[in-house]
Design an enzyme around this catalytic site. Sequence first.
Site, PDB file in Angstrom:
ATOM      1  N   TYR A 105      47.804 -74.515  23.104  1.00 24.69           N
ATOM      2  CA  TYR A 105      46.982 -73.447  22.176  1.00 24.69           C
ATOM      3  C   TYR A 105      45.988 -73.616  22.624  1.00 24.69           C
ATOM      4  CZ  TYR A 105      43.969 -75.016  17.837  1.00 24.69           C
ATOM      5  OH  TYR A 105      43.141 -74.686  16.599  1.00 24.69           O
ATOM      6  N   ASP A 144      49.940 -71.268  20.095  1.00 28.10           N
ATOM      7  CA  ASP A 144      49.082 -70.674  19.258  1.00 28.10           C
ATOM      8  C   ASP A 144      47.981 -70.636  20.155  1.00 28.10           C
ATOM      9  OD1 ASP A 144      46.787 -69.814  17.568  1.00 28.10           O
ATOM     10  OD2 ASP A 144      46.328 -71.092  17.005  1.00 28.10           O
TER      11      ASP A 144
END
Length: 250
Positions: A105, A144
């Site tokens: 992330y 992400d």
Amino acid sequence: MRIYSFNVNGLRAILKKDFLTWVESCQPDILCLQETKLSDSDFSIDIPGYHQYYSCAEKKGYSGTAIFSKSEPIAVTEGIGVEEHDHEGRTLIAEYENFYLVCVYVPNSQDELRRLDYRQVWNKAFEDFVSSLKERKPVIFCGDLNVAHQEIDIRNPKTNVRNAGFTIEERNDFSRLLSRGFIDTFRYLHPEEVKYSWWSYRFKAREKNVGWRIDYFVISEDLKDKLKSAEIHNEVYGSDHCPVSIDIDL
């Protein structure tokens, strides 16, 4: 092998939105989650048949990653081994016999780009980390990445040039990472397809499909002939992101 990645924007929240039904329906061999927002590393979900691993941020209710795997990895580690970057639960690494899997992330550069300088330092440290893993065995990293790499990856490129996630600095950093022997799987298999994985909660952005492609599966080049599919599942709701996946012969 089918691997999914999903920024759930709060694991406890998405559990109330048919998340487990979705997992049951798609039956991933491995599922990687980002932005779990967990502060208790002893948290677990009742998903029979999966080994569960979590990395939590020191800051309560912030960031966090998780891996659910049907087969037990050789080893699972947290962080990239750089002290200043390993307090936010942003990287979780599972080693398997034939490859490394990294759930990541990436930090957001934030409003007014106040964290862009840090983001670029983080980018280089992560790039060096996955490149070093690649010297030992093939690498898959997913999650992400908080960057829309090319204009095709964002609905309104001209008005977002100096917004977090579409700055030239972030895009160049991702290009540099790819140049070190990595492949953006979706763009490799779908060079012209326009599809997004994140939409703002504001202005009915998802309803209008005003989105960004910022969720990725990236593989080392030595795996490209084993890649069978790379998909963005924008029919799946429950978060401001949607899941992405690959099928790969491992």
